[in-house]
Design an enzyme around this catalytic site. Sequence first.
Site, PDB file in Angstrom:
ATOM      1  N   CYS A  86      33.674   5.876  24.698  1.00 31.51           N
ATOM      2  CA  CYS A  86      32.453   6.482  25.251  1.00 31.51           C
ATOM      3  C   CYS A  86      32.214   7.853  24.630  1.00 31.51           C
ATOM      4  CB  CYS A  86      32.575   6.620  26.765  1.00 31.51           C
ATOM      5  SG  CYS A  86      32.749   5.058  27.637  1.00 31.51           S
ATOM      6  N   ASP A 461      64.084  36.652  17.212  1.00 28.76           N
ATOM      7  CA  ASP A 461      64.204  38.089  17.036  1.00 28.76           C
ATOM      8  C   ASP A 461      65.269  38.569  18.015  1.00 28.76           C
ATOM      9  OD1 ASP A 461      63.469  40.837  16.377  1.00 28.76           O
ATOM     10  OD2 ASP A 461      62.561  40.866  18.367  1.00 28.76           O
TER      11      ASP A 461
END
Length: 765
Positions: A86, A461
């Site tokens: 659709c 980090d």
Amino acid sequence: MNEEKKETGCCQDSSCTTKETVQPKHQIKVDLRPKVQVSERADACQDDCCTAAPAKAVESITPAAHMNASSKIRTYAIEGMDCGACAATIEKQFRGDPAVQSVSVNFSTGKMQMEHDHPVEEIIKRVSKAGFQATLLTKKQQKAPAAPTAKPYPLILSGVLLALGLISSFTGFSAAWSTFAYVLSILTGGYKPAKSAYYALKSRALDMNVLMTAAVVGAALIGEWLEGATVVWLFALGNMLQTASIERTRQSIRNLLDLAPPEAWVKEQDKLVKVPVEEMRLGQIIVIKPGDRIPLDGRVVVGESSVNQAPITGESIPVDKEIGDAVYAGTINEQGTLEVEVTALAEDTTISKIIHLVEEAQEKKAPTQAFVDRFAQIYTPIVFAAALLTMVLPPVIGLGSWGEWFYKGLELLVVACPCALVISTPVAIVSAIGNAAKHGVLIKGGAFLETAGRISAIAFDKTGTLTEGKPSVSHLEAWKVSEYELLSIAYTLEEYSTHPIAKAITAYAQSKGVVKQKGTGFNNKVGRGVEAEMNGTTYWAGNMKLFQHLHMPDSIQSKVQKLEQEGNTLVLIGTADRLLGLIAVSDRLRQVTVDALQGIRQTGVQELVMLTGDNEGTAKHVAANSGVSRYFAELMPEQKVSAIEKLQHEGHRVAMVGDGINDAPALAAADLGIAMGGAGTDTAMETADIVLMADNLQKLPHTIKLSRKALGIIKQNIWFSLIIKAAALVLIFPDILTLWIAVLSDTGAALLVILNSMRLLRVKG
């Protein structure tokens, strides 16, 4: 810089660490622009149709940016879609229109994003011509309204008429009565699909409604009224169940928005007044009572309390709040009454940004979904043509009757619809992204979800990610005085310094209830330390250079060396002629880091790597205690990019975890950028592909686990859909498959795929 070292055959156990240094690359260029759009990763599909949502449609991070001054992008809620086909029907309505720059319809979210020059009324009218209803989402509407509940009456009436026709055929009634009941059943249950099929054909689209209507009409033409009525009823039942299941996944996002209350208690003179949050202004003072949800982002100006921030960060432990602390809309005030100054309007709160980013992410197609959509666009017309050929060719060349092959062609029409295949990926992605958001993790699109599921190495980090990011006292030794007196002297010397190490020492002294002395003649010794006079004696606090004229016993030298190797920064306390003691300061490993890294290992990630600009000793100590398998020390920011590239050249798909600000180059270079501490930090939300809203790694194992599970479910759905199609196609020609079984196989497969995908909503963090 040391030459590169690498131990061959390094074990992957958490206790093993390999130190590597990376030589800097010349002229490293990194794109530092915010990555709100789907990144152009090496593994991502580069075809234009891979991203149904146009890139321009997601440039803004502002939740109200359904239309902004710099673009004509608008977002519409679409009602009436039965399956992914659709969405393609609506898109085809606007393809080729020069006034429409881009259009993207997402069945899973029930939304359409469009950049156009037409009046809104014309867009809504054209969508209605395709058989659907469009509603423009205005600036204040941050979510699509819930789809109206489908009325079951046509389905029930169709089923009753089908049953009456079947019963009458066994009870001696004439065949005409049975046929009449079947015809009424077909008209009652098949009106809506036939209407949708009409609009789809007008848009030159072949969706499930077209194929099903053609099959029913064909069944009627050859007198198979029972078959036709059964097909209609099963199709209607399947659509209703699919719609209800999809609505549950959409509701997971609406639940997020409902967390923030619609009204706030505002303090006006000596009384409290309830005011809608949309009418609030910046700087107004709101009052939050114990047990209430906080309606808007703000800053505490009066009171102390603990606040449950789970809706934002996923943290289960309440966070203490005092004057000056930030609070977020949707969180729960658990104890004391708070007065809060409003710092963000309703459309700009953190929870609003989260919802906007999550909905935006759900509308982005993953590479797998884009491939499946392209496959379906080619597959459906081919099978439709094959069905017509099946009806005509065999009887023409004398291989059977027209009625026999016409029926087989109808079965092939029904089997042709790839509904289950098309829906296999988007529902899984919507479910996974919704689950992640509920647990305080923002995944910005299906492409990033898929990438997270394939990660084999994660680089972290150090400062602020594995560690707390601020120094604190880790060790104290007093030799000539008591610990209290040593701290009192250090407190007095360091009080006026703004250096982070000095702040750590004064905070530690305050926490121990130490009283400072009266100091005079403060003098800063640049690069070495500080001095001041107390009670007629001059005291010093500083590094080894400040006391290098003193003879230091071997026992103290070995102690100093050991503490430095463990990553501590040392502050020696003494006078011109003797040492009184030392204070060691270090950036502590976060309490949750070790558990988080162990959890990540259990998900199957092979390499956990630490990147840091710190020296070898500090890096080695943190690596050994955190459980990473490798580390890169003494790195400049651009060398972190080189470290990421080194891991990629080794064959890893790499994720980078950082704070989203200083680590921007490495986050951009990695296959997947993950930022921590996104709550209240726009930069983190803009820079990374995935955002952990809490300021710790707790939710990262859940994110990896959820992504891997989502990948597995997507594969299950695709294979299941293909196998069902193949089995149905094979069973057509031996006359085993009937028309109603073909419908049942298609709608049943689609429903099972949806239910399988919805299991992702229940994956626990």
